[in-house]
Enzyme design. Structure first.
Site, mmCIF file in Angstrom:
data_model
loop_
_atom_site.group_PDB
_atom_site.id
_atom_site.type_symbol
_atom_site.label_atom_id
_atom_site.label_comp_id
_atom_site.label_asym_id
_atom_site.label_seq_id
_atom_site.Cartn_x
_atom_site.Cartn_y
_atom_site.Cartn_z
ATOM 1 N N GLU A 57 -1.226 -6.114 -11.483
ATOM 2 C CA GLU A 57 -0.554 -4.840 -11.263
ATOM 3 C C GLU A 57 0.925 -4.971 -11.620
ATOM 4 O O GLU A 57 1.731 -5.421 -10.794
ATOM 5 C CB GLU A 57 -0.654 -4.445 -9.788
ATOM 6 N N LYS A 65 -3.585 2.815 0.982
ATOM 7 C CA LYS A 65 -2.237 2.523 1.492
ATOM 8 C C LYS A 65 -2.048 3.136 2.894
ATOM 9 O O LYS A 65 -3.013 3.256 3.640
ATOM 10 C CB LYS A 65 -1.167 3.017 0.512
ATOM 11 N N GLU A 118 3.801 -4.057 -2.778
ATOM 12 C CA GLU A 118 4.549 -3.361 -1.720
ATOM 13 C C GLU A 118 4.771 -4.286 -0.529
ATOM 14 O O GLU A 118 5.788 -4.213 0.151
ATOM 15 C CB GLU A 118 3.797 -2.080 -1.316
ATOM 16 N N ASN A 135 -7.196 1.739 -2.992
ATOM 17 C CA ASN A 135 -6.230 1.316 -1.970
ATOM 18 C C ASN A 135 -5.587 2.571 -1.392
ATOM 19 O O ASN A 135 -4.757 3.196 -2.046
ATOM 20 C CB ASN A 135 -5.181 0.414 -2.631
HETATM 21 C C1 PEP Z 1 -1.854 0.193 -5.976
HETATM 22 O O1 PEP Z 1 -1.426 0.588 -4.906
HETATM 23 O O2 PEP Z 1 -2.378 -0.915 -6.037
HETATM 24 C C2 PEP Z 1 -1.727 1.072 -7.152
HETATM 25 C C3 PEP Z 1 -2.132 0.614 -8.303
HETATM 26 O O3 PEP Z 1 -1.199 2.316 -6.938
HETATM 27 P P1 PEP Z 1 -1.194 3.549 -7.988
HETATM 28 O O4 PEP Z 1 -2.575 3.660 -8.562
HETATM 29 O O5 PEP Z 1 -0.819 4.735 -7.161
HETATM 30 O O6 PEP Z 1 -0.187 3.219 -9.041
#
Ligand code: PEP
Length: 262
Positions: free
Chosen positions: A164, A11, A96, A9
Site C-alpha cells: 500500500e 477502519k 495509519e 478495511n
Molecule cells: C486502506 O485503508 O488500506 C486503504 C487502501 O484505504 P483506501 O482504499 O481508502 O485508499
C-alpha cells in the site's frame, strides 16, 4: 494457483448497527460469487456481531490490529488470544498505525509473531511514503520493511502481504497497475530470498490504495497482484460487491469455479 483475495478495511467507521447493515448488504450482494476470498475487517466492537451475521456464507472475518502481549495490564489493548476465537485474519502494520501510533518495523515484527502464535493469518501492510517514491526509493524502502518486519518469523503460504503506497491510501490517487506489478514482483523475489520459492509462489500479494469499482480491473489484470485491500470503497456495499465480482471475472475468464477453492 493463488486464490484471489479482496479484503475490506472498515477502519474506524460504523457503529454496531451500521456494521450489521453493511455486512448484511454485502452478503446479499455477493450471493453465489465464489473463487475469491472475501474478507471484512470491521472495528473490534463489531467483530462478534459480524461473525454471527456471516455464518453460513463464504465471507471471512479479520481484525484491524492487535497488541503483541497475550494478557495483562495494557489498558485498552486487544490481545491475540482474544481475537483467535473471533476471527481468522488480522491486519498488521497498516500505514495509519505506523503514522499515528508510532508503529515501527520492530513492533510490527512482534505483532506478527504474536498473531502467528495463536493461528491468526496476518495481512502485513508495507509501502513507501510520497517523498520516498519521488526519490526513487520504493524498492529500498519496501525491501527494508519486509526484511525487518519478517526477521525471525516462520512464514508460510497463509501469510498475506498488502503493498500500500502511503500516498495512494484514502487520497483518491491510486498507483499505476504496471508499477504495482513491478513492486509486487520485487516483494515476491524478496520472499524467495528470505524463505523459498515455494513460499513466495504461495503468498498472496494484495494492492491497497484508493481502489474503487472503476479501477479494480487495472490491478487485478496484473500477473503478480493477487487481490486488494480496500478502505473507503469497502464501506459502500455496491462498490465492494462489484470489486469482488470483477475480480472473479478477471481471474476466471472462461471457467468460473463451481465451488469455493479454499
Ligand atoms: C486502506 O485503508 O488500506 C486503504 C487502501 O484505504 P483506501 O482504499 O481508502 O485508499
Amino acid at each position: 494457483m493463488r486464490v484471489p483475495m479482496i479484503a475490506g478495511n472498515w477502519k474506524m467507521n460504523t457503529s454496531i448497527g451500521e456494521a450489521e447493515q453493511l455486512v448484511n448488504e454485502i452478503r446479499r450482494g455477493l450471493g453465489g460469487v465464489i473463487g475469491v476470498d472475501k474478507v471484512v475487517c470491521p472495528p473490534f466492537v463489531s467483530l462478534a456481531t459480524v461473525k454471527e451475521l456471516i455464518k453460513g456464507s463464504s465471507i471471512r472475518l479479520g481484525a484491524q490490529n492487535l497488541y503483541f502481549e497475550e494478557k495483562g495490564a495494557y489498558t485498552g489493548e486487544i490481545s491475540p488470544l482474544m481475537l483467535a476465537d473471533l476471527c481468522e485474519f488480522v491486519i498488521i502494520g497498516h500505514s495509519e498505525r505506523r503514522q499515528y501510533f508510532n508503529e515501527t518495523n520492530e513492533i510490527v515484527n512482534k505483532k506478527l509473531q504474536a498473531a502467528l502464535k495463536v493461528g491468526l493469518k496476518p495481512i502485513l501492510c508495507i509501502g513507501e511514503k510520497l517523498e520516498e517514491n519521488e526519490a526513487g526509493r520504493t524498492k529500498e524502502v519496501v525491501t527494508e520493511q519486509l526484511q525487518s518486519s519478517l526477521a525471525g518469523i516462520d512464514c508460510s503460504g497463509d501469510f498475506i502481504i498488502a503493498y500500500e503506497p502511503i500516498w495512494a491510501i484514502g487520497t483518491g490517487k491510486a498507483a499505476i497497475g504496471k508499477e504495482v506489478n513491478k513492486t509486487a514482483s520485487l516483494i515476491r523475489r524478496t520472499i524467495t530470498q528470505l524463505y523459498s520459492d515455494a513460499i513466495a509462489q504461495e503468498i498472496r500479494i494484495l494492492y491497497g490504495g484508493s481502489i474503487t469499482a472503476d479501477n479494480i480491473a487495472e490491478f487485478m489484470e496484473q500477473f503478480e497482484i493477487d487481490g486488494a485491500l480496500v478502505g473507503g470503497a469497502s464501506l459502500k456495499p455496491d462498490q465492494f460487491v462489484s470489486i469482488i465480482k470483477q475480480t472473479q471475472e478477471i481471474f476466471y475468464p472462461t471457467n468460473p469455479p463451481t465451488k469455493d477453492l479454499v
